[in-house]
Design an enzyme around this catalytic site. Structure first.
Site, short mmCIF file in Angstrom:
data_model
loop_
_atom_site.label_atom_id
_atom_site.label_comp_id
_atom_site.label_asym_id
_atom_site.label_seq_id
_atom_site.Cartn_x
_atom_site.Cartn_y
_atom_site.Cartn_z
N THR A 181 12.76 2.24 -6.13
CA THR A 181 11.50 2.80 -6.59
C THR A 181 11.75 4.03 -7.45
OG1 THR A 181 9.39 3.79 -5.91
CG2 THR A 181 11.24 4.07 -4.42
N ARG A 182 10.85 4.23 -8.40
CA ARG A 182 10.88 5.45 -9.20
C ARG A 182 9.47 6.05 -9.26
NH1 ARG A 182 9.03 3.67 -14.58
NH2 ARG A 182 9.26 1.42 -14.62
N HIS A 186 2.55 4.07 -2.70
CA HIS A 186 1.17 3.97 -2.22
C HIS A 186 1.07 2.74 -1.32
CE1 HIS A 186 0.03 7.33 -4.69
NE2 HIS A 186 0.49 6.74 -5.78
N HIS A 189 2.92 -0.72 -2.26
CA HIS A 189 4.36 -0.86 -2.07
C HIS A 189 4.77 -0.67 -0.62
CE1 HIS A 189 4.51 -0.41 -6.56
NE2 HIS A 189 5.15 -1.54 -6.33
N ARG A 275 6.41 -7.21 -9.44
CA ARG A 275 6.05 -7.59 -10.81
C ARG A 275 6.54 -6.52 -11.76
NH1 ARG A 275 0.32 -10.16 -11.23
NH2 ARG A 275 -0.09 -8.22 -12.32
#
Ligand SMILES: [Zn+2]
Length: 370
Positions: A181-182, A186, A189, A275
């Site tokens: 993740t970057r 929320h 995710h 996605r």
């Protein structure tokens, strides 16, 4: 536990050699320094250094190293001219000597071709392509020996692949899913990571903390978000939060493969691919980063991708859901655009609980105030 890519975990750390000050000194860009750190700790196993021409060409054309092993992105060190000696030293942006490279080869490369093959576009507005176009004109290849690693930004989150593997073993985890993740996490995710965790032993939340675009949320804020989220909503004995010191390339599909291979080296057996993974703007199709995994036989990558749809809170379902699991109309779905979320946070307002955990939103509101 899953074997590292190519079979052996590489370690290119070394003692500071005598006479390193007399070697020709190459300043590293921040992307090259991130790559060097990944090379040193074995996150890029089986690579032992910056790529030679044969591997470079093979990766661009076939997404494989010259050995045939899958590999998605070039890992190059760019220089202005061919080094005179057979060794050179590398310096971090502060000018400090950090590593030595045994020069094996120097070669020219075509930036537009690399852009097209690696990023799928030659558009200089693409952040990864822009960085490539700014690079020096030659690549120098060879094994590296790294004797100064960058001071970790988050020392308590700094773990090498050998260390995450040891941690997984100690916790008795055999099947571990990695989450790249970057962004702040929320509800959407959080949901993906928990659905994935339901089927395996442990979850590695592995935020990328190297260079990102200037409009991405800074790593220091994100890390605070991850901490409050984990404290409140994840069982600590099933989740490990650790930093991934890579720089973003924004190469979309190819970067998804590259991210998966890196996480395999960290000991993950599974990897979440949502996605538009590692995408930017509208350069990539929504599912390209998932479809690209079909270019390999499952055993070749070994790490198993777990594909996810966009998820949301559905009022009618009364739960998180996705297009795969919810039959209701979009009006039932709690959806906020990125712009809307920034607007709310900027105004000091909490987004709906169905969108974001209040503790996470508070951290972001505080960051906006500063
Ligand atoms: Zn529904």
């Amino acid at each position: 536990m899953i074997a590292p890519h190519g079979g052996e975990l590489v370690d290119r750390t070394a003692q500071r050699p005598e006479g390193v000050e007399s070697l020709e000194l190459i300043p590293l860009t921040s992307r090259e320094l991130s790559d060097l750190e990944l090379l040193a700790c074995g996150a890029l196993s089986p690579l032992e250094g910056f790529m030679g021409r044969e591997d470079y060409e093979s990766v661009l054309e076939t997404m494989r190293l010259s050995s045939g092993l899958p590999w998605a992105l070039p890992v190059g060190l760019a220089v202005d001219e061919a080094p005179k000696g057979d060794q050179l030293a590398m310096a971090d942006p502060s000018g400090r000597h950090v590593a030595v490279l045994d020069v094996e080869e120097v070669y020219g490369y075509d930036k537009e071709r690399e852009a097209q093959q690696a990023f799928g576009t030659t558009d200089p507005a693409h952040p990864g392509v822009a960085r490539l176009y700014e690079q020096k004109p030659l690549y120098v290849a060879g094994r590296v020996a790294v004797f100064e690693l960058p001071e970790p930004t988050f020392p308590e989150l700094s773990r090498t692949p050998a260390e995450t593997r040891a941690e997984f073993a100690e916790r008795g985890w055999k099947r571990v899913v990695g989450f790249q993740t970057r962004n702040p996490i929320h509800r959407a995710h959080e949901y993906l990571t928990k659905v994935a965790l339901e089927t395996v032993d442990g979850l590695l939340i592995h935020p990328l903390i190297g260079d990102t675009k200037s409009d991405d949320v800074p790593a220091v804020t994100r890390v605070e978000c991850y901490r409050v989220l984990l404290d409140g909503y994840y069982p600590s004995d099933r989740v490990l939060l650790s930093a991934f010191p890579a720089a973003m390339r924004y190469a979309g599909p190819r970067e998804a493969i590259w991210h998966a291979i890196c996480r395999k080296n960290y000991g993950c057996s599974h990897f979440i691919v949502g996605r538009d993974h590692a995408g930017v703007g509208d350069y990539y199709g929504t599912y390209d980063a998932q479809l690209i995994f079909d270019k390999f036989e499952p055993h070749e990558l070994d790490i198993e991708p777990m594909f996810f749809e966009h998820s949301f809170w559905c009022r009618a379902c009364g739960s998180m859901a996705s297009a795969k699991t919810c039959p209701h109309d979009q009006e039932q779905h709690v959806f906020l655009s990125g712009t809307k979320v920034r607007e709310l946070l900027g105004a000091g307002e909490l987004p709906p609980q169905e969108f974001s955990r209040p503790e996470v939103a508070e951290v972001l509101i505080d960051a906006y105030r500063e």
